[in-house]
Design an enzyme around this catalytic site. Structure first.
Site, mmCIF file in Angstrom:
data_model
loop_
_atom_site.group_PDB
_atom_site.id
_atom_site.type_symbol
_atom_site.label_atom_id
_atom_site.label_comp_id
_atom_site.label_asym_id
_atom_site.label_seq_id
_atom_site.Cartn_x
_atom_site.Cartn_y
_atom_site.Cartn_z
ATOM 1 N N ARG A 233 5.349 -1.335 1.932
ATOM 2 C CA ARG A 233 5.869 -1.789 0.639
ATOM 3 C C ARG A 233 7.219 -2.459 0.894
ATOM 4 O O ARG A 233 8.046 -1.927 1.660
ATOM 5 C CB ARG A 233 6.057 -0.626 -0.343
ATOM 6 N N GLU A 262 7.889 -9.037 -4.652
ATOM 7 C CA GLU A 262 6.606 -9.757 -4.593
ATOM 8 C C GLU A 262 5.877 -9.821 -5.935
ATOM 9 O O GLU A 262 5.034 -10.702 -6.138
ATOM 10 C CB GLU A 262 5.692 -9.153 -3.523
ATOM 11 N N HIS A 294 0.529 -9.971 1.194
ATOM 12 C CA HIS A 294 -0.066 -8.671 0.885
ATOM 13 C C HIS A 294 -1.576 -8.700 1.127
ATOM 14 O O HIS A 294 -2.369 -8.408 0.235
ATOM 15 C CB HIS A 294 0.246 -8.269 -0.565
#
Ligand code: NAD
Length: 329
Positions: A233, A262, A294
């Site tokens: 993360r 993000e 991601h």
């Protein structure tokens, strides 16, 4: 059960419909769920959000007023949901506790090897007719010391791969994993792991206590030229400090599949937009940084398991069964 699947892409629809087989009424929307868009959930008892949906206190209060009872997250991480508020509002939160740890671990390895052997540069060079090797020099992974921070399912899967490559493994975790110790992983305090690791890979959740785990002070402990990989993360790293460590050359290579900010950026096509996040744009200017959007989880096997577990979660909820995917405070 009638469920609104938010932030959905065509692949979500394909895999969820296949797993569902008509059992639940799934309605798909590409709308990202947040306080401004929560009204789209009107008339649904359940929503199925992804990691870019922002279920903060405000959004959850709106969803509760609309009658949402169940948040069936199609992710492992749940840092995008204010769990205490959801619980207080009487909502059930379920997640996909486990899908393919291999998907993420293998992607972390892909970033390591690409950065080390500069495959991304070689690909472009050769297409332009440049077959020089200058600037492409890498190192053997064999014998290198790799620090794995967070040694649960994904950290262990990565440790197994790196063990097979002959790496020395260091670990940091609040709860050491005996399976990693069997591979010879040596658990150290975080500061010592950082001082000794040529490559560091992050595999722990984003929680209040892990926010900015890697700050300027800790990044300064790394050996000069170290590589850092984050497929976990974005908020685990202080991005301003990361840029500082790249500029001072403390960090020699960085692979980021996730980014602190993000939520507003990822899973969308910005090719005709002006991206206004200067920090993100600065990261893209470094020749020794790879940023991906991601995608670590993105394998067929992972999508199948995410879809199957999400459908099981909906079914268990409907039939009043508890299961180990329920998230509580
Ligand atoms: P896991 O629960 O199996 O392992 C997490 C490990 O972190 C555990 O061993 C736990 O003890 C440790 N940990 C928790 N808090 C800690 C702390 N304060 N300090 C040190 N260690 C701590 O989880 P996992 O399945 O291995 O997933 C790890 C993370 O990867 C997830 O939380 C998620 O954020 C991320 N993830 C990213 C993607 C992606 O596509 N990029 C996909 C799946 C998961």
């Amino acid at each position: 059960m009638r469920c609104l699947v938010t932030s959905s892409r065509p692949y979500d629809q394909e895999y969820l419909n296949a797993a569902n087989n008509g059992r639940h009424e799934l309605i798909f929307t590409d709308v990202t769920l947040n306080a401004k868009t929560a009204f789209v959930a009107q008339g649904f008892p359940a929503v199925c959000p992804f990691v870019d949906d922002r279920l903060d206190q405000e959004a959850l209060h709106i969803l509760a007023k609309l009658g949402i009872e169940l948040l069936a997250l199609r992710s492992t991480g749940y840092n995008h949901v204010h769990i205490a508020t959801a619980t207080q509002l009487g909502m059930t939160v379920m997640r996909v506790r486990e899908y393919s740890p291999y998907a993420v671990a293998e992607f972390a390895l892909a970033l390591m090897l690409t950065l080390n052997r500069k495959v991304h540069k070689a690909y472009n060079r050769v297409r332009e007719g440049n077959l020089l090797l200058d600037g492409l020099l890498g190192f053997d992974m064999h014998g290198k010391t790799i620090g794995i921070i967070g040694t649960g399912k994904i950290g262990l899967a990565l440790a197994r791969i790196l063990h097979g490559m002959g790496c020395r493994l260091l670990g940091y975790d609040i709860s050491p994993n005996p399976a990693a110790q069997e591979l010879g992983m040596l658990y150290l305090p975080l500061e010592e792991l950082l001082q000794q690791s040529q490559i560091v890979s992050l595999h722990l959740p984003l929680l209040p206590e892990t926010q900015h785990l890697l700050n300027a002070e800790r990044l300064a402990l790394l050996p000069k030229g170290a590589m850092l990989i984050n497929t976990s993360r974005g908020g685990l790293i202080d991005t301003a400090a990361l840029i500082g460590a790249l500029k001072s050359r403390r960090l020699g290579a960085v692979g980021l599949d996730v980014y602190e900010e993000e939520a507003e950026l990822y899973f969308r096509d910005h090719c005709d937009d002006i991206i206004c996040d200067d920090t993100f744009e600065r990261l893209l200017t470094f020749p020794n940084v790879i940023v991906t959007g991601h995608q670590s989880f993105f394998t067929r096997e992972a999508l199948q398991t995410i879809a199957a577990t999400t459908i099981e979660n909906l079914t268990d909820y409907c039939e009043g069964r508890s299961n180990h995917n329920i998230v509580s405070t």
